[in-house]
Write a protein that holds these residues in place. Sequence first.
Motif, PDB file in Angstrom:
ATOM      1  N   ALA A  19      35.123  42.126  49.042  1.00 49.68           N
ATOM      2  CA  ALA A  19      36.215  41.155  49.100  1.00 49.68           C
ATOM      3  C   ALA A  19      37.146  41.326  47.901  1.00 49.68           C
ATOM      4  N   LEU A  20      36.570  41.523  46.719  1.00 52.48           N
ATOM      5  CA  LEU A  20      37.380  41.720  45.512  1.00 52.48           C
ATOM      6  C   LEU A  20      38.221  42.986  45.631  1.00 52.48           C
ATOM      7  N   VAL A  21      37.626  44.068  46.109  1.00 54.75           N
ATOM      8  CA  VAL A  21      38.355  45.333  46.260  1.00 54.75           C
ATOM      9  C   VAL A  21      39.471  45.183  47.284  1.00 54.75           C
ATOM     10  N   GLN A  22      39.209  44.523  48.397  1.00 57.96           N
ATOM     11  CA  GLN A  22      40.261  44.312  49.409  1.00 57.96           C
ATOM     12  C   GLN A  22      41.418  43.512  48.820  1.00 57.96           C
ATOM     13  N   TRP A  23      41.108  42.466  48.074  1.00 56.83           N
ATOM     14  CA  TRP A  23      42.138  41.662  47.407  1.00 56.83           C
ATOM     15  C   TRP A  23      42.925  42.518  46.422  1.00 56.83           C
TER      16      TRP A  23
ATOM     17  N   GLU B 243      33.695  54.636  49.092  1.00 55.45           N
ATOM     18  CA  GLU B 243      34.845  54.093  49.822  1.00 55.45           C
ATOM     19  C   GLU B 243      35.531  52.948  49.077  1.00 55.45           C
ATOM     20  N   LEU B 244      34.891  52.426  48.031  1.00 54.81           N
ATOM     21  CA  LEU B 244      35.480  51.336  47.250  1.00 54.81           C
ATOM     22  C   LEU B 244      36.191  51.827  45.984  1.00 54.81           C
ATOM     23  N   THR B 245      36.061  53.095  45.673  1.00 52.23           N
ATOM     24  CA  THR B 245      36.499  53.579  44.362  1.00 52.23           C
ATOM     25  C   THR B 245      37.988  53.913  44.254  1.00 52.23           C
ATOM     26  N   ASP B 246      38.747  53.754  45.328  1.00 56.43           N
ATOM     27  CA  ASP B 246      40.179  54.060  45.243  1.00 56.43           C
ATOM     28  C   ASP B 246      40.912  53.151  44.257  1.00 56.43           C
ATOM     29  N   VAL B 247      40.345  51.999  43.938  1.00 57.91           N
ATOM     30  CA  VAL B 247      40.969  51.061  42.992  1.00 57.91           C
ATOM     31  C   VAL B 247      40.346  51.141  41.599  1.00 57.91           C
TER      32      VAL B 247
END
Length: 105
Positions: free
Chosen positions: A64-68, A92-96
Amino acid sequence: MPTHYVQHKESNGRGQFHIGGDADHPEAAMMYHRWDGGATVNVDHTEVSEELRGQDVGLHLLEALVQWAREQRLKVSATCPFAVEMFDRHEELTDVLVEYTEERK
């Protein structure tokens, strides 16, 4: 993974994504603070109640934090050991993801 409603609260550069209870007494929460002039948030602590452990609730909070962060065009760093481990496991979450550096505070 069970479906949990994630809520978000932020004030004065500190915030949290939380599940259950309320913002002051959540059943699970992932806390962050802004740095780098507000362009980056650092995940600094995660807590999950005993009742919710083992249900991927912490990962659900991080997702949720990554999507935000993606929606807000923010970068994310992590000093919380749990968040660091989840970023290591879930490419898959590391783009940010960026490294947290004291001199950029």
